[in-house]
Enzyme design. Structure first.
Site, PDB file in Angstrom:
ATOM      1  N   SER A   8      -0.037  -5.287  -9.395  1.00  7.51           N
ATOM      2  CA  SER A   8       0.496  -4.775  -8.429  1.00  7.51           C
ATOM      3  C   SER A   8       0.436  -5.815  -7.143  1.00  7.51           C
ATOM      4  CB  SER A   8      -0.360  -3.700  -7.962  1.00  7.51           C
ATOM      5  OG  SER A   8      -0.051  -2.973  -6.705  1.00  7.51           O
TER       6      SER A   8
ATOM      7  N   HIS B 260       4.702  -4.992  -9.865  1.00  7.76           N
ATOM      8  CA  HIS B 260       4.425  -3.522  -9.409  1.00  7.76           C
ATOM      9  C   HIS B 260       4.420  -3.686  -7.624  1.00  7.76           C
ATOM     10  CE1 HIS B 260       3.579   0.644  -9.609  1.00  7.76           C
ATOM     11  NE2 HIS B 260       2.853   0.466  -8.537  1.00  7.76           N
TER      12      HIS B 260
ATOM     13  N   ASP C 229       4.208  -1.739  -4.368  1.00  6.25           N
ATOM     14  CA  ASP C 229       3.819  -0.542  -3.873  1.00  6.25           C
ATOM     15  C   ASP C 229       4.333  -0.311  -2.351  1.00  6.25           C
ATOM     16  OD1 ASP C 229       2.190   0.909  -5.745  1.00  6.25           O
ATOM     17  OD2 ASP C 229       0.782  -0.950  -5.585  1.00  6.25           O
TER      18      ASP C 229
ATOM     19  N   MET D   8       4.644   1.973   0.957  1.00  5.15           N
ATOM     20  CA  MET D   8       3.792   3.069   1.499  1.00  5.15           C
ATOM     21  C   MET D   8       4.350   3.371   3.063  1.00  5.15           C
ATOM     22  SD  MET D   8      -0.073   1.992   0.435  1.00  5.15           S
ATOM     23  CE  MET D   8      -0.325   1.812  -1.381  1.00  5.15           C
TER      24      MET D   8
ATOM     25  N   HIS E 172       7.486   1.292  -6.783  1.00  5.78           N
ATOM     26  CA  HIS E 172       6.610   2.438  -6.650  1.00  5.78           C
ATOM     27  C   HIS E 172       6.815   3.105  -5.182  1.00  5.78           C
ATOM     28  CE1 HIS E 172       2.400   4.436  -6.949  1.00  5.78           C
ATOM     29  NE2 HIS E 172       3.347   5.306  -6.778  1.00  5.78           N
TER      30      HIS E 172
ATOM     31  N   MET F  27       6.014   5.337  -2.438  1.00  5.50           N
ATOM     32  CA  MET F  27       4.956   6.246  -1.955  1.00  5.50           C
ATOM     33  C   MET F  27       5.600   6.712  -0.397  1.00  5.50           C
ATOM     34  SD  MET F  27       1.404   4.784  -3.398  1.00  5.50           S
ATOM     35  CE  MET F  27       2.237   3.202  -3.688  1.00  5.50           C
TER      36      MET F  27
ATOM     37  N   MET G  38      -0.494   8.659 -11.755  1.00  5.12           N
ATOM     38  CA  MET G  38      -1.545   7.904 -10.922  1.00  5.12           C
ATOM     39  C   MET G  38      -2.935   8.040 -11.524  1.00  5.12           C
ATOM     40  SD  MET G  38      -0.039   6.295  -8.601  1.00  5.12           S
ATOM     41  CE  MET G  38      -1.347   5.737  -7.714  1.00  5.12           C
TER      42      MET G  38
ATOM     43  N   PHE H 162      -4.358   3.388  -1.443  1.00  7.97           N
ATOM     44  CA  PHE H 162      -4.993   2.067  -1.448  1.00  7.97           C
ATOM     45  C   PHE H 162      -5.300   1.710  -2.763  1.00  7.97           C
ATOM     46  CE2 PHE H 162      -5.863   4.896   2.126  1.00  7.97           C
ATOM     47  CZ  PHE H 162      -5.474   3.909   3.256  1.00  7.97           C
ATOM     48  N   GLY H 163      -5.450   0.127  -2.819  1.00  6.04           N
ATOM     49  CA  GLY H 163      -5.729  -0.513  -4.088  1.00  6.04           C
ATOM     50  C   GLY H 163      -7.448  -0.448  -3.948  1.00  6.04           C
ATOM     51  N   GLY H 164      -7.825  -1.163  -5.023  1.00  4.74           N
ATOM     52  CA  GLY H 164      -9.385  -1.079  -5.059  1.00  4.74           C
ATOM     53  C   GLY H 164     -10.322  -0.006  -5.474  1.00  4.74           C
TER      54      GLY H 164
ATOM     55  N   ASP I 242      -1.510   3.830 -13.067  1.00  3.66           N
ATOM     56  CA  ASP I 242      -1.724   3.166 -11.823  1.00  3.66           C
ATOM     57  C   ASP I 242      -3.006   3.410 -11.044  1.00  3.66           C
ATOM     58  OD1 ASP I 242      -1.361   1.731  -9.504  1.00  3.66           O
ATOM     59  OD2 ASP I 242       0.480   2.808  -8.864  1.00  3.66           O
TER      60      ASP I 242
HETATM   61  C1  DX5 Z   1      -2.285   2.764  -5.128  1.00  2.00           C
HETATM   62  C2  DX5 Z   1      -1.257   1.719  -5.717  1.00  2.00           C
HETATM   63  C3  DX5 Z   1      -1.655   1.004  -6.782  1.00  2.00           C
HETATM   64  C4  DX5 Z   1      -2.758   0.130  -6.291  1.00  2.00           C
HETATM   65  C5  DX5 Z   1      -3.609  -0.332  -7.585  1.00  2.00           C
HETATM   66  O1  DX5 Z   1      -1.688   3.584  -4.305  1.00  2.00           O
HETATM   67  O2  DX5 Z   1      -0.023   2.586  -6.314  1.00  2.00           O
HETATM   68  O3  DX5 Z   1      -0.583   0.315  -7.419  1.00  2.00           O
HETATM   69  O4  DX5 Z   1      -2.172  -1.117  -5.858  1.00  2.00           O
HETATM   70  O5  DX5 Z   1      -4.475  -1.175  -7.284  1.00  2.00           O
HETATM   71  P1  DX5 Z   1      -5.800  -1.356  -8.150  1.00  2.00           P
HETATM   72  O6  DX5 Z   1      -5.395  -2.056  -9.366  1.00  2.00           O
HETATM   73  O7  DX5 Z   1      -6.502  -2.338  -7.392  1.00  2.00           O
HETATM   74  O8  DX5 Z   1      -6.434  -0.148  -8.312  1.00  2.00           O
HETATM   75 ZN    ZN Z   2       1.537   1.612  -7.450  1.00  2.00          ZN
END
Ligand code: DX5
Ligand code: ZN
Length: 223
Positions: free
Chosen positions: A7, A32, A34, A36, A65, A67, A136, A142-144, A174
């Site tokens: 991602s 991927h 994202d 938002m 993706h 969102m 999901m 958010f990532g992480g 994801d």
């Molecule tokens: C969250 C995103 C994910 C995210 C995954 O809303 O859809 O794609 O970037 O990141 P990690 O792998 O760091 O959880």
């Molecule tokens: Zn995603």
């Protein structure tokens, strides 16, 4: 077939082209992306202009993706930008089936995503019409974050439902996925694995992708 989808959300934005090249050469087949909107999720990422910019850097499959609320307003923009697969959220569409038809009208692959609290059974009536389901494994935005273990059951419920009907559906997962836990997801029936932090923040993304593929090969869906 298992695919790894890094991602871009976790990439180094001051060095995007080089970071994309790194994961491309490391053996990832999908990228991927994202998107938002600050309304469907409490965060803002990037838009179609960035996607058309990076389209020149790689031939990887662009897995977009969305969102965003009422995504039907923006499908054409992401098609023009160079998407290969467009996934919209079940929760963000007034009429998910019509959005699937809209995406297909551009001869593009269509996916439907469900957030952790949305029952996976909502996807059953759509299963014959989509190319991919995205389960999901964290709250989108958010990532992480850490993977929510209860979401694994949704993956196996959907895989079982599809295979009982002879449907060879791509199931993407994801959020919070890394080389240590990827086997749980593939044994539940997922075959497209999104990983942001685990890959882009790694010193050796190739080793992480290799480890993910090896774990996936050892942990397959058994029904
Ligand atoms: C969250 C995103 C994910 C995210 C995954 O809303 O859809 O794609 O970037 O990141 P990690 O792998 O760091 O959880
Ligand atoms: Zn995603």
């Amino acid at each position: 077939m298992i695919y790894i989808a890094p991602s871009l959300l976790a990439a180094d934005y001051s060095n995007l082209a080089a970071d994309i090249k790194r994961v491309d050469e490391a053996g990832a087949q999908y990228l991927h992306l994202d998107i938002m909107d600050g309304a469907f999720v409490p965060n803002i990422s990037f838009g179609p202009e960035l996607i058309s910019g990076i389209r020149k850097c790689t031939d990887m499959i662009f897995d977009v993706h969305l969102m965003i609320k009422r995504p039907e307003r923006y499908i054409d923009r992401f098609v023009k930008a160079g998407a290969d697969i467009i996934t919209v959220h079940y929760e963000a569409c007034e009429n998910p089936m019509s959005v699937i038809h809209l995406i297909h009208s551009y001869e593009m692959k269509a996916g439907i995503a469900v957030s952790p609290k949305t029952p996976v059974e909502h996807l059953f009536p759509l299963i014959n019409h989509i190319d991919m389901a995205l389960i999901m494994t964290v709250e989108p935005g958010f990532g992480g974050q850490s993977l929510i273990p209860e979401t694994l059951e949704k993956v196996s419920t959907l895989r079982r439902y599809a295979s009982e009907r002879g449907i060879n559906l791509d199931i993407e997962v994801d959020g919070g996925i890394n080389a240590e836990n990827v086997g749980l997801l593939t044994s539940a029936g997922a075959n497209i694995i999104v990983a942001g932090s685990a890959i882009f923040k790694a010193k050796k993304p190739r080793a992480v992708i290799q480890a993910m593929k090896e774990s996936a090969a050892l942990n397959t869906f058994k029904g």
